[in-house]
Design a protein around this motif. Sequence first.
Motif, mmCIF file in Angstrom:
data_model
loop_
_atom_site.group_PDB
_atom_site.id
_atom_site.type_symbol
_atom_site.label_atom_id
_atom_site.label_comp_id
_atom_site.label_asym_id
_atom_site.label_seq_id
_atom_site.Cartn_x
_atom_site.Cartn_y
_atom_site.Cartn_z
ATOM 1 N N GLU A 68 0.811 -1.216 0.000
ATOM 2 C CA GLU A 68 0.000 0.000 0.000
ATOM 3 C C GLU A 68 0.843 1.263 0.000
ATOM 4 O OE1 GLU A 68 -4.042 0.503 2.267
ATOM 5 O OE2 GLU A 68 -2.654 -0.688 3.483
ATOM 6 N N LEU A 69 0.404 2.255 -0.781
ATOM 7 C CA LEU A 69 0.985 3.588 -0.730
ATOM 8 C C LEU A 69 0.099 4.404 0.211
ATOM 9 C CD1 LEU A 69 3.115 5.582 -1.760
ATOM 10 C CD2 LEU A 69 1.510 6.197 -3.603
ATOM 11 N N LEU A 70 0.729 5.051 1.204
ATOM 12 C CA LEU A 70 -0.011 5.750 2.255
ATOM 13 C C LEU A 70 0.445 7.198 2.376
ATOM 14 C CD1 LEU A 70 0.288 2.879 4.876
ATOM 15 C CD2 LEU A 70 -1.718 3.412 3.478
ATOM 16 N N THR A 71 -0.437 8.029 2.926
ATOM 17 C CA THR A 71 -0.141 9.429 3.204
ATOM 18 C C THR A 71 -0.975 9.847 4.419
ATOM 19 O OG1 THR A 71 0.020 11.636 2.209
ATOM 20 C CG2 THR A 71 -1.930 10.343 1.635
ATOM 21 N N PRO A 72 -0.483 10.789 5.229
ATOM 22 C CA PRO A 72 -1.274 11.225 6.382
ATOM 23 C C PRO A 72 -2.612 11.823 5.943
ATOM 24 C CG PRO A 72 0.983 11.975 6.596
ATOM 25 C CD PRO A 72 0.827 11.434 5.200
ATOM 26 N N PRO A 73 -3.646 11.704 6.786
ATOM 27 C CA PRO A 73 -4.965 12.242 6.441
ATOM 28 C C PRO A 73 -5.011 13.766 6.587
ATOM 29 C CG PRO A 73 -5.023 11.254 8.610
ATOM 30 C CD PRO A 73 -3.648 10.978 8.056
ATOM 31 N N LEU A 74 -5.869 14.383 5.794
ATOM 32 C CA LEU A 74 -6.059 15.835 5.893
ATOM 33 C C LEU A 74 -6.590 16.222 7.258
ATOM 34 C CD1 LEU A 74 -7.540 16.701 2.379
ATOM 35 C CD2 LEU A 74 -5.183 16.987 3.190
ATOM 36 N N ASP A 75 -7.273 15.301 7.945
ATOM 37 C CA ASP A 75 -7.779 15.568 9.300
ATOM 38 C C ASP A 75 -6.658 15.889 10.283
ATOM 39 O OD1 ASP A 75 -10.273 15.008 8.284
ATOM 40 O OD2 ASP A 75 -10.526 13.129 9.363
ATOM 41 N N ASP A 76 -5.416 15.535 9.928
ATOM 42 C CA ASP A 76 -4.268 15.864 10.776
ATOM 43 C C ASP A 76 -3.823 17.316 10.577
ATOM 44 O OD1 ASP A 76 -4.106 13.461 12.084
ATOM 45 O OD2 ASP A 76 -2.424 12.686 10.919
ATOM 46 N N HIS A 77 -4.621 18.092 9.836
ATOM 47 C CA HIS A 77 -4.372 19.521 9.619
ATOM 48 C C HIS A 77 -3.115 19.773 8.793
ATOM 49 C CE1 HIS A 77 -7.661 20.384 12.304
ATOM 50 N NE2 HIS A 77 -7.160 19.481 13.109
ATOM 51 N N ILE A 78 -2.934 18.950 7.762
ATOM 52 C CA ILE A 78 -1.839 19.174 6.817
ATOM 53 C C ILE A 78 -2.403 19.937 5.628
ATOM 54 C CG2 ILE A 78 -0.556 17.144 7.566
ATOM 55 C CD1 ILE A 78 -1.583 15.710 5.024
ATOM 56 N N LEU A 79 -1.505 20.492 4.810
ATOM 57 C CA LEU A 79 -1.929 21.218 3.623
ATOM 58 C C LEU A 79 -2.496 20.250 2.595
ATOM 59 C CD1 LEU A 79 -1.945 23.973 2.099
ATOM 60 C CD2 LEU A 79 0.199 23.219 1.066
ATOM 61 N N ALA A 80 -3.606 20.617 2.014
ATOM 62 C CA ALA A 80 -4.209 19.821 0.935
ATOM 63 C C ALA A 80 -3.429 20.110 -0.344
ATOM 64 C CB ALA A 80 -5.683 20.160 0.778
ATOM 65 N N SER A 81 -2.292 19.456 -0.477
ATOM 66 C CA SER A 81 -1.387 19.675 -1.601
ATOM 67 C C SER A 81 -2.039 19.229 -2.913
ATOM 68 C CB SER A 81 -0.092 18.888 -1.359
ATOM 69 O OG SER A 81 0.613 18.687 -2.551
ATOM 70 N N ILE A 82 -1.853 20.030 -3.948
ATOM 71 C CA ILE A 82 -2.375 19.691 -5.276
ATOM 72 C C ILE A 82 -1.695 18.420 -5.773
ATOM 73 C CG2 ILE A 82 -2.605 20.458 -7.675
ATOM 74 C CD1 ILE A 82 -4.214 22.183 -5.619
ATOM 75 N N THR A 83 -0.380 18.347 -5.645
ATOM 76 C CA THR A 83 0.351 17.155 -6.094
ATOM 77 C C THR A 83 -0.056 15.946 -5.275
ATOM 78 O OG1 THR A 83 2.181 18.535 -6.839
ATOM 79 C CG2 THR A 83 2.650 16.186 -6.507
ATOM 80 N N ARG A 84 -0.238 16.116 -3.975
ATOM 81 C CA ARG A 84 -0.690 15.018 -3.125
ATOM 82 C C ARG A 84 -2.014 14.467 -3.638
ATOM 83 N NH1 ARG A 84 -4.359 14.506 0.836
ATOM 84 N NH2 ARG A 84 -3.929 13.093 2.568
ATOM 85 N N ALA A 85 -2.959 15.349 -3.950
ATOM 86 C CA ALA A 85 -4.259 14.910 -4.465
ATOM 87 C C ALA A 85 -4.110 14.148 -5.777
ATOM 88 C CB ALA A 85 -5.181 16.109 -4.654
ATOM 89 N N ARG A 86 -3.221 14.617 -6.644
ATOM 90 C CA ARG A 86 -3.003 13.935 -7.929
ATOM 91 C C ARG A 86 -2.377 12.559 -7.722
ATOM 92 N NH1 ARG A 86 -3.572 17.388 -12.553
ATOM 93 N NH2 ARG A 86 -5.268 18.753 -11.885
ATOM 94 N N VAL A 87 -1.421 12.462 -6.800
ATOM 95 C CA VAL A 87 -0.794 11.160 -6.522
ATOM 96 C C VAL A 87 -1.844 10.187 -5.989
ATOM 97 C CG1 VAL A 87 0.877 9.946 -5.053
ATOM 98 C CG2 VAL A 87 1.534 12.064 -6.207
ATOM 99 N N ILE A 88 -2.697 10.639 -5.084
ATOM 100 C CA ILE A 88 -3.764 9.782 -4.552
ATOM 101 C C ILE A 88 -4.682 9.339 -5.684
ATOM 102 C CG2 ILE A 88 -5.827 9.750 -3.095
ATOM 103 C CD1 ILE A 88 -4.270 11.606 -1.146
ATOM 104 N N GLU A 89 -5.066 10.270 -6.546
ATOM 105 C CA GLU A 89 -5.958 9.968 -7.666
ATOM 106 C C GLU A 89 -5.330 8.947 -8.623
ATOM 107 O OE1 GLU A 89 -7.461 12.455 -11.530
ATOM 108 O OE2 GLU A 89 -7.498 13.495 -9.608
#
Length: 185
Positions: free
Chosen positions: A148-169
């Motif tokens: 699995e590829l994982l990343t911290p949740p936005l609920d942890d008050h991190i920046l909603a990175s554009i690149t992060r969203a694209r990688v998730i997508e």
Amino acid sequence: MRGDGVFEVIRVYDGLPFAMEDHLARLQRSAANLKLPIDVEAVRADAHRLLAQAGAGPDHEALRIALTRGGRRLLLTEPLPPTTDSVRLASVTYSPTRLLDAVKSLSYAHNWPSRSRASRASMSAARHAARRVLEAPTSSIFWVSGEELLTPPLDDHILASITRARVIELTGASERPARSRTCRR
């Protein structure tokens, strides 16, 4: 200037901005959170004019847009900082301010002490809270666990990175708190 403004940095490939509309939408949301007037069409026009004039090349790999109170717009192109194949992370305790959640503010004061401390130890900084890794001062965090590829949740008050969203997508990465065994309180 005094940190009363918002910004975006957009990766530029061969003179073309990556996810420009997503970045402009976030810029608009950040400005709205600070009650900062913004003329998105003027920013878009300035960006396209600057990129057309700058052209492609190593000095123009990123487009930086900064807006300050009073309607000032600053746009410039810049080279990307050098990258490495791997990073070593140094944990820095982070107490986020909820007032700036989701705001890409000009105020970087909370990022620089952690970055400086990590740099002196030849490491990259990663902010953590409650024994969870959150993000780096200018980067999102991803890791592989099993298959699995994982990343911290936005609920942890991190920046909603554009690149992060694209990688998730693109990859189907999942959000999960990043537990750290080395974080100290």
